[in-house]
Scaffold this motif. Structure first.
Motif, PDB file in Angstrom:
ATOM      1  N   ALA A  34       0.838  -1.202   0.000  1.00 61.73           N
ATOM      2  CA  ALA A  34       0.000   0.000   0.000  1.00 61.73           C
ATOM      3  C   ALA A  34       0.877   1.258   0.000  1.00 61.73           C
ATOM      4  O   ALA A  34       0.650   2.175  -0.802  1.00 61.73           O
ATOM      5  CB  ALA A  34      -0.940  -0.012   1.201  1.00 61.73           C
ATOM      6  N   GLN A  35       1.895   1.263   0.876  1.00 62.28           N
ATOM      7  CA  GLN A  35       2.757   2.450   0.956  1.00 62.28           C
ATOM      8  C   GLN A  35       3.464   2.733  -0.357  1.00 62.28           C
ATOM      9  O   GLN A  35       3.568   3.872  -0.786  1.00 62.28           O
ATOM     10  CB  GLN A  35       3.815   2.253   2.038  1.00 62.28           C
ATOM     11  CG  GLN A  35       3.411   2.846   3.379  1.00 62.28           C
ATOM     12  CD  GLN A  35       4.241   2.272   4.509  1.00 62.28           C
ATOM     13  OE1 GLN A  35       5.366   1.810   4.287  1.00 62.28           O
ATOM     14  NE2 GLN A  35       3.684   2.287   5.710  1.00 62.28           N
ATOM     15  N   ARG A  57       2.495   2.424  -3.192  1.00 62.53           N
ATOM     16  CA  ARG A  57       1.665   3.113  -4.191  1.00 62.53           C
ATOM     17  C   ARG A  57       0.764   4.154  -3.548  1.00 62.53           C
ATOM     18  O   ARG A  57      -0.256   4.522  -4.085  1.00 62.53           O
ATOM     19  CB  ARG A  57       0.917   2.067  -5.016  1.00 62.53           C
ATOM     20  CG  ARG A  57       1.949   1.233  -5.823  1.00 62.53           C
ATOM     21  CD  ARG A  57       1.383   0.112  -6.660  1.00 62.53           C
ATOM     22  NE  ARG A  57       0.137   0.441  -7.258  1.00 62.53           N
ATOM     23  CZ  ARG A  57      -1.027  -0.138  -6.929  1.00 62.53           C
ATOM     24  NH1 ARG A  57      -1.060  -1.090  -6.025  1.00 62.53           N
ATOM     25  NH2 ARG A  57      -2.125   0.201  -7.520  1.00 62.53           N
ATOM     26  N   ARG A  58       1.148   4.622  -2.372  1.00 63.68           N
ATOM     27  CA  ARG A  58       0.442   5.682  -1.626  1.00 63.68           C
ATOM     28  C   ARG A  58      -1.048   5.370  -1.489  1.00 63.68           C
ATOM     29  O   ARG A  58      -1.914   6.233  -1.685  1.00 63.68           O
ATOM     30  CB  ARG A  58       0.639   7.049  -2.299  1.00 63.68           C
ATOM     31  CG  ARG A  58       2.102   7.544  -2.252  1.00 63.68           C
ATOM     32  CD  ARG A  58       2.236   8.947  -2.823  1.00 63.68           C
ATOM     33  NE  ARG A  58       1.748   9.030  -4.212  1.00 63.68           N
ATOM     34  CZ  ARG A  58       0.634   9.623  -4.600  1.00 63.68           C
ATOM     35  NH1 ARG A  58      -0.146  10.222  -3.723  1.00 63.68           N
ATOM     36  NH2 ARG A  58       0.276   9.641  -5.865  1.00 63.68           N
ATOM     37  N   ILE A  59      -1.355   4.128  -1.160  1.00 59.38           N
ATOM     38  CA  ILE A  59      -2.757   3.755  -0.965  1.00 59.38           C
ATOM     39  C   ILE A  59      -3.042   3.722   0.540  1.00 59.38           C
ATOM     40  O   ILE A  59      -2.264   3.158   1.310  1.00 59.38           O
ATOM     41  CB  ILE A  59      -3.044   2.393  -1.616  1.00 59.38           C
ATOM     42  CG1 ILE A  59      -2.898   2.527  -3.140  1.00 59.38           C
ATOM     43  CG2 ILE A  59      -4.435   1.887  -1.251  1.00 59.38           C
ATOM     44  CD1 ILE A  59      -2.743   1.225  -3.855  1.00 59.38           C
ATOM     45  N   THR A  60      -4.128   4.392   0.942  1.00 63.77           N
ATOM     46  CA  THR A  60      -4.483   4.425   2.367  1.00 63.77           C
ATOM     47  C   THR A  60      -5.487   3.313   2.641  1.00 63.77           C
ATOM     48  O   THR A  60      -6.519   3.244   1.971  1.00 63.77           O
ATOM     49  CB  THR A  60      -5.186   5.764   2.700  1.00 63.77           C
ATOM     50  OG1 THR A  60      -4.516   6.788   1.981  1.00 63.77           O
ATOM     51  CG2 THR A  60      -5.172   6.040   4.178  1.00 63.77           C
ATOM     52  N   VAL A  61      -5.175   2.457   3.604  1.00 69.25           N
ATOM     53  CA  VAL A  61      -6.122   1.388   3.945  1.00 69.25           C
ATOM     54  C   VAL A  61      -6.642   1.671   5.351  1.00 69.25           C
ATOM     55  O   VAL A  61      -5.862   1.759   6.291  1.00 69.25           O
ATOM     56  CB  VAL A  61      -5.445   0.001   3.910  1.00 69.25           C
ATOM     57  CG1 VAL A  61      -6.491  -1.100   4.074  1.00 69.25           C
ATOM     58  CG2 VAL A  61      -4.678  -0.197   2.611  1.00 69.25           C
ATOM     59  N   VAL A  62      -7.958   1.853   5.486  1.00 68.70           N
ATOM     60  CA  VAL A  62      -8.509   2.172   6.810  1.00 68.70           C
ATOM     61  C   VAL A  62      -9.559   1.159   7.239  1.00 68.70           C
ATOM     62  O   VAL A  62     -10.280   0.592   6.414  1.00 68.70           O
ATOM     63  CB  VAL A  62      -9.146   3.588   6.863  1.00 68.70           C
ATOM     64  CG1 VAL A  62      -8.088   4.650   6.840  1.00 68.70           C
ATOM     65  CG2 VAL A  62     -10.132   3.774   5.744  1.00 68.70           C
ATOM     66  N   GLY A 102      -2.551   6.298  -4.912  1.00 69.63           N
ATOM     67  CA  GLY A 102      -3.078   7.444  -4.163  1.00 69.63           C
ATOM     68  C   GLY A 102      -4.527   7.313  -3.708  1.00 69.63           C
ATOM     69  O   GLY A 102      -5.056   8.214  -3.068  1.00 69.63           O
ATOM     70  N   SER A 103      -5.204   6.207  -4.012  1.00 72.99           N
ATOM     71  CA  SER A 103      -6.618   6.076  -3.620  1.00 72.99           C
ATOM     72  C   SER A 103      -6.739   5.386  -2.260  1.00 72.99           C
ATOM     73  O   SER A 103      -5.736   5.068  -1.626  1.00 72.99           O
ATOM     74  CB  SER A 103      -7.384   5.299  -4.692  1.00 72.99           C
ATOM     75  OG  SER A 103      -6.924   3.972  -4.746  1.00 72.99           O
TER      76      SER A 103
END
Ligand code: ADP
Length: 261
Positions: free
Chosen positions: A130-131, A133-138, A172-173
């Motif tokens: 995730a990091q 590709r700058r993907i935020t997982v919440v 980034g998504s």
């Protein structure tokens, strides 16, 4: 008395006794044949899928030997060998998991499993990808829910869904993992804003080794086994897994498991 007559004739002979029995026997054989065909297909696919990384590693080993006086090239080839080895070991691990789950036998001794913990460790496991590709997982939804089942299998299933959501997301998504308690079940939903799945492919993505447009996904290094493992985990738990997706916009996978009250 064993007449030595092939069983096909035996079923014909019992016909007057009850056509339901004949039908059951015939259906049983048809099912057996189908199971056998699926097994043969699986073995053929496994051999094919294993040959790809093994062949690549062999070629890369030769390339390393030939490039001994070019340290940059050696480094590049070694890096690719590392990647192929990871792919090979994922594949072997998933094949083992799948063959363990194949019977869809209900679990003997289900235990209480914390959904929060499963979700947190799945998010941790995908953090590096995730990091990158700058993907935020919440995590979201209800806290404190528990399901009844096998902790390891549930971890693998949720982990696969989170890993897919990250792999098929846009840079980034964000990805949302949320839990919701129903009367006797818990829904764990994983929503991404990624590439989505074409409507015509949705029915097939849970098949073993099936990948939508493998060329497009080559860079994700997937195996096509992740979702079939999720489907079998759902089946052994008496739950299910469903998907909503709009191509180009994103997908939501929902895994439903029995709730521990
Ligand atoms: P893979 O190892 O290829 O990800 P899976 O069995 O997990 O294998 O998934 C099968 C296929 O379903 C993938 O190759 C991909 O085409 C599609 N897929 C799975 N999850 C998603 C998702 N969240 N978004 C878009 N496509 C997905």
């Amino acid at each position: 008395r064993d007449t030595g007559v092939p069983s096909r004739h035996v079923t014909a002979r019992v016909a007057p006794l009850g056509s339901r029995l004949v039908l059951a026997l015939v259906e049983d054989r048809t099912r057996e044949r189908r199971v056998e065909a699926v097994r043969r297909d699986f073995v053929a696919n496994v051999s094919h899928e294993l040959k790809t990384p093994v062949g690549a590693i062999a070629l890369l080993a030769e390339a390393v030997a030939d490039a001994a006086d070019d340290p940059e090239a050696v480094k590049r080839f070694a890096g690719r060998m590392g990647k192929e080895s990871v792919r090979l070991s994922t594949l072997v691990q998933q094949i083992i998991e799948l063959s363990r789950l194949q019977g869809d036998e209900p679990l003997d001794q289900p235990v209480r499993v914390s959904v929060d913990e499963v979700v947190a460790s799945s998010i941790d496991a995908s953090a590096i990808d995730a990091q990158a590709r700058r993907i935020t997982v919440v995590a979201g939804g209800e806290e404190g829910l528990e399901v009844l089942g096998n902790a390891e299998q549930i971890g693998v299933a949720v982990g696969n869904l989170v890993a897919n959501a990250v792999a098929y997301s846009r840079e980034g998504s964000s990805v949302l993992v949320s839990a919701r308690g129903e009367e006797d079940a818990v829904d764990v939903s994983i929503t991404d804003q990624g590439i989505g799945i074409p409507a015509g492919e949705i029915d097939r993505i849970f098949e073993r080794f099936y990948r939508v447009d493998p060329a497009r996904h080559r860079s994700t290094g997937g195996t096509g086994l992740g979702l079939s493992i999720v489907k079998h985990v759902a089946a052994t738990h008496g739950g299910d897994v469903r998907v909503w997706s709009v191509e180009g916009q994103g997908s939501t996978f929902t895994l439903t498991l029995p709730r521990a009250l």
